[in-house]
Scaffold this motif. Structure first.
Motif, mmCIF file in Angstrom:
data_model
loop_
_atom_site.group_PDB
_atom_site.id
_atom_site.type_symbol
_atom_site.label_atom_id
_atom_site.label_comp_id
_atom_site.label_asym_id
_atom_site.label_seq_id
_atom_site.Cartn_x
_atom_site.Cartn_y
_atom_site.Cartn_z
ATOM 1 N N PRO A 1 10.509 4.744 -3.367
ATOM 2 C CA PRO A 1 10.538 5.794 -2.341
ATOM 3 C C PRO A 1 9.314 5.837 -1.445
ATOM 4 O O PRO A 1 9.416 6.189 -0.270
ATOM 5 N N ASP A 2 8.162 5.463 -1.981
ATOM 6 C CA ASP A 2 6.928 5.571 -1.200
ATOM 7 C C ASP A 2 6.492 4.258 -0.553
ATOM 8 O O ASP A 2 5.449 4.218 0.101
ATOM 9 N N ASN A 3 7.290 3.211 -0.723
ATOM 10 C CA ASN A 3 6.986 1.943 -0.053
ATOM 11 C C ASN A 3 7.357 2.051 1.421
ATOM 12 O O ASN A 3 8.277 2.777 1.792
ATOM 13 N N ILE A 4 6.651 1.301 2.230
ATOM 14 C CA ILE A 4 6.932 1.289 3.667
ATOM 15 C C ILE A 4 8.255 0.561 3.902
ATOM 16 O O ILE A 4 8.438 -0.587 3.489
ATOM 17 N N ALA A 5 9.171 1.250 4.582
ATOM 18 C CA ALA A 5 10.482 0.692 4.893
ATOM 19 C C ALA A 5 10.558 0.195 6.323
ATOM 20 O O ALA A 5 11.297 -0.732 6.634
#
Length: 183
Positions: free
Chosen positions: A35-39
Motif C-alpha cells: 500500500p505504501d509503495n510508489i505506484a
C-alpha cells in the motif's frame, strides 16, 4: 540457434495470468501487498498504491452517480498525468469501458468518437474539454475542476459486478477508409 534465441528466448511473451480475475482485482491485490509503495510518478508528483486506489475509488463513485455502469463506454480525453491514470482506473472500477482520446486529435475526430460511442459521460480536464465542439447531452467530468466534489465521496473499496470477460477499453483506429473505427 541465434535466430531461435532472438525470436523466442529474448522475445518471450508467455506469462501466467489468472483468467478468473480482472485488471482491477489484480490492482487491488497489489494495493493490499504494497500500500505504501510508489505506484505512480509524473514529474514531481507521486502517488502510493493506497492513494491511487482511494482517488480512483472516489472517481468511480462519482462516475456511477452519473450513470456509469457495467460496460458503459466512457471516452477519456485528458493530457498525460496523474489524473489520466486516476480517470482510467475510476472508469474501470465503476464498471465502465475507457476509450482513450488524445486531446491533440483534430476536433472533428474527437467529436466523431464521442458521437460514435453514444457517450453520455466523458472524463476530461478543464484544458482538454475545450476540444469538444459538440457537447450536446454529454456530462463532461473535468477531473481538475470537479476535484472538490469528487474528494467528498467515500474512498473505500468499491463494489462492481465486472468479470474478466467484460470489455475494458476500446481504441479507435484510423480505419482503411480513413474513418475511425473502434476495436
Amino acid at each position: 540457434s541465434e535466430e531461435y534465441q532472438i525470436l523466442n528466448v529474448f522475445n518471450e511473451r508467455d506469462a501466467d495470468f489468472p483468467e478468473n480475475k480482472t485488471i482491477i482485482d489484480l490492482f487491488e491485490e497489489q494495493v493490499k501487498k504494497t500500500p505504501d509503495n510508489i505506484a505512480l510518478v509524473f514529474g514531481d508528483q507521486k502517488l502510493t498504491y493506497k492513494e491511487l486506489s482511494k482517488k480512483s475509488n472516489q472517481t468511480a463513485r462519482y462516475l456511477q452517480s452519473l450513470g456509469v455502469r457495467q460496460e458503459t463506454l466512457v471516452p477519456i480525453c485528458i493530457e498525460r498525468g496523474i489524473d489520466m491514470i486516476t480517470g482510467i482506473l475510476g472508469i474501470l472500477k465503476a464498471g465502465g469501458v475507457y476509450i482513450p482520446v488524445d486531446p491533440e486529435y483534430p476536433s472533428d475526430r474527437i467529436d466523431f468518437i464521442i458521437e460514435d460511442t453514444s457517450a453520455s459521460v466523458v472524463v476530461s480536464s478543464k484544458e482538454s474539454s475545450s476540444r469538444f465542439t459538440e457537447k450536446g447531452n454529454i456530462e463532461i467530468v473535468e477531473l481538475d475542476s470537479d476535484r472538490n466534489k469528487i474528494k467528498k465521496l467515500p474512498f473505500g473499496k468499491i463494489k462492481t459486478d465486472i468479470k474478466p470477460h467484460n470489455l475494458a477499453y476500446v481504441i479507435y483506429t484510423s480505419g482503411s477508409t480513413g474513418i475511425p473505427k473502434g476495436v
